[in-house]
Design a protein around this motif. Sequence first.
Motif, PDB file in Angstrom:
ATOM      1  N   PHE A 391       0.600  -0.834   0.463  1.00 22.80           N
ATOM      2  CA  PHE A 391      -0.006  -0.268  -0.426  1.00 22.80           C
ATOM      3  C   PHE A 391       0.717   0.735  -0.012  1.00 22.80           C
ATOM      4  O   PHE A 391       1.624   1.162   0.662  1.00 22.80           O
ATOM      5  N   GLN A 419      -5.179  -3.253  -0.691  1.00 21.56           N
ATOM      6  CA  GLN A 419      -5.511  -2.182   0.153  1.00 21.56           C
ATOM      7  C   GLN A 419      -5.514  -1.298   1.392  1.00 21.56           C
ATOM      8  O   GLN A 419      -4.505  -2.403   1.879  1.00 21.56           O
ATOM      9  N   VAL A 420      -6.389  -0.357   1.249  1.00 16.38           N
ATOM     10  CA  VAL A 420      -4.915   0.110   3.298  1.00 16.38           C
ATOM     11  C   VAL A 420      -5.768  -1.027   4.611  1.00 16.38           C
ATOM     12  O   VAL A 420      -4.593  -1.199   5.587  1.00 16.38           O
ATOM     13  N   SER A 423      -3.112  -3.721   4.969  1.00 19.37           N
ATOM     14  CA  SER A 423      -1.671  -3.331   4.940  1.00 19.37           C
ATOM     15  C   SER A 423      -1.966  -3.089   6.899  1.00 19.37           C
ATOM     16  O   SER A 423      -2.949  -3.043   7.965  1.00 19.37           O
ATOM     17  N   TYR A 454       6.298   3.085   4.082  1.00 21.29           N
ATOM     18  CA  TYR A 454       5.499   2.170   2.842  1.00 21.29           C
ATOM     19  C   TYR A 454       6.377   1.217   2.786  1.00 21.29           C
ATOM     20  O   TYR A 454       6.138   0.367   2.119  1.00 21.29           O
TER      21      TYR A 454
END
Length: 488
Positions: A391, A419-420, A423, A454
């Motif tokens: 992500f 997708q968030v 994560s 990230y």
Amino acid sequence: MKTEMKPLRTFAATVKSFKSHARQEPCRITNLLFILSLFLSLSILFLFKSHYCSSPFGKSQTLMSVQVPVKVVNESDDPPLIEDEDEDQEDNNRALINTKSEKTKPICYETSSRSDTCEVEGDVRVQASTNTIFFHPCTSKPQQWRIKPYTRKGDPSALKHVKEWTLKSVMNVEELPQCTKTFTVPAMLFSSQGFTGNFFHDFTDVLIPLFINSYQFHGEVQFLVSDFMSWWVNKFSLILKQLSKHGIVNLEGEEKAVLCYRRLIAGPSFHKELGIDSMKSPNGYSILDFKKLLRQAFGLKRDTVVITKKPKLLIISRKKSREFLNEKEIAQLATSLGFDVVIGEGRWDITVSKFANLVNSADVMLGVHGAGLTNMVFLPKDAVVIQVIPFGGLEKVARRSFEAPTMDMKIKYLDYVIQVNESSLIDQYPKDHPVLKDPMSVHKQGWIALSSLYLVKQNIRIDLQRFRNTLLEAFKLVSNNSSMIHTQ
């Protein structure tokens, strides 16, 4: 009387014309002789120069200094942009790079925005104590060039520990340092520093560029290693031995020596990430030729996917960052779909040869964006790579690093974008925090901020239901493209 006078007048006119012509003829003859002598002199000069001053192969360009400060580039950053501190010097360098010159040696030329290469032929002498390459060329005056032989041109972070070498033309042979060792094969100068130690950079910055320049010699070339690191040379010794039949020279241990060659190439040529432009490489070599060399170096058995039972899925495991938090569940899901699953982690106690054979036995390789995916160079043709993209808006850099090379390698590519909710960052930041809501705001802060958040701080828990479709697609691709369809 009139009849007699006419012949006389005609004769007088003829004599006058002949005298006039006679006065002009010596001038014409002189001019003709001058032109012929000039043409003959130029022809002799051209033949003499072409015999004694022949240029090495390649696109000839002068280059006074190939190192200029540029934007810092890390593993997945954009190509460097020139940002010279001295604008006048920058203009001079660019003008020189873009100006062809068939008369100047060595031939230094830009192979990409990331690399420059210099080639010298003739009487070439390498003096490690001064980081200087002397040569006796056919030039009208002494000249010098400077180069750091590593393919991150202008990147101060990568070049921090890379020594600069000077190529210096000498007009009189008597001024050259005396040879202590003389070799009959060409030499290739490169640095083992920079970003080496990261598997991705080992291949894209050093090993593939070395292949581009040295494979044409069929082993009859000697490697001169600047900034010598024994652990790195030992780690990739099997590859280096495929490229050179001769002993590797540690220039750090040759401070009292002067090594003499008839030809030398300084600075490997970079083309693209994990790839080779066959239109620019000597003899049209491609990344497939490099993969063939790897199979020979490590005794890899498979050139193309052949499935006799179940397709094998190799999961590249990570433990420090971008770790699969539900790795066992992923393996169980893949097994239920018909894969034979193996989990592999590239550790320092595992040799490159052992891991290369493991990768070569796989039909599908799954891993999170990072250096581990570099192992695709060992996969057989028609295998499938699945890149899990963390992500944080990393799709562009991730695909440029690992999707782009797969086409030339003749392997298939799929990716799965996290997708968030998959994560680990959701456990570290509030839901409305810019790190989660607006990743582009972090991108604007630069690569250091972007990578630390990230890439370094993020782990992944894959949504198994959503990921199921990606695994099914991989199963279909590898089965349809294998030389033998699997049997249940």
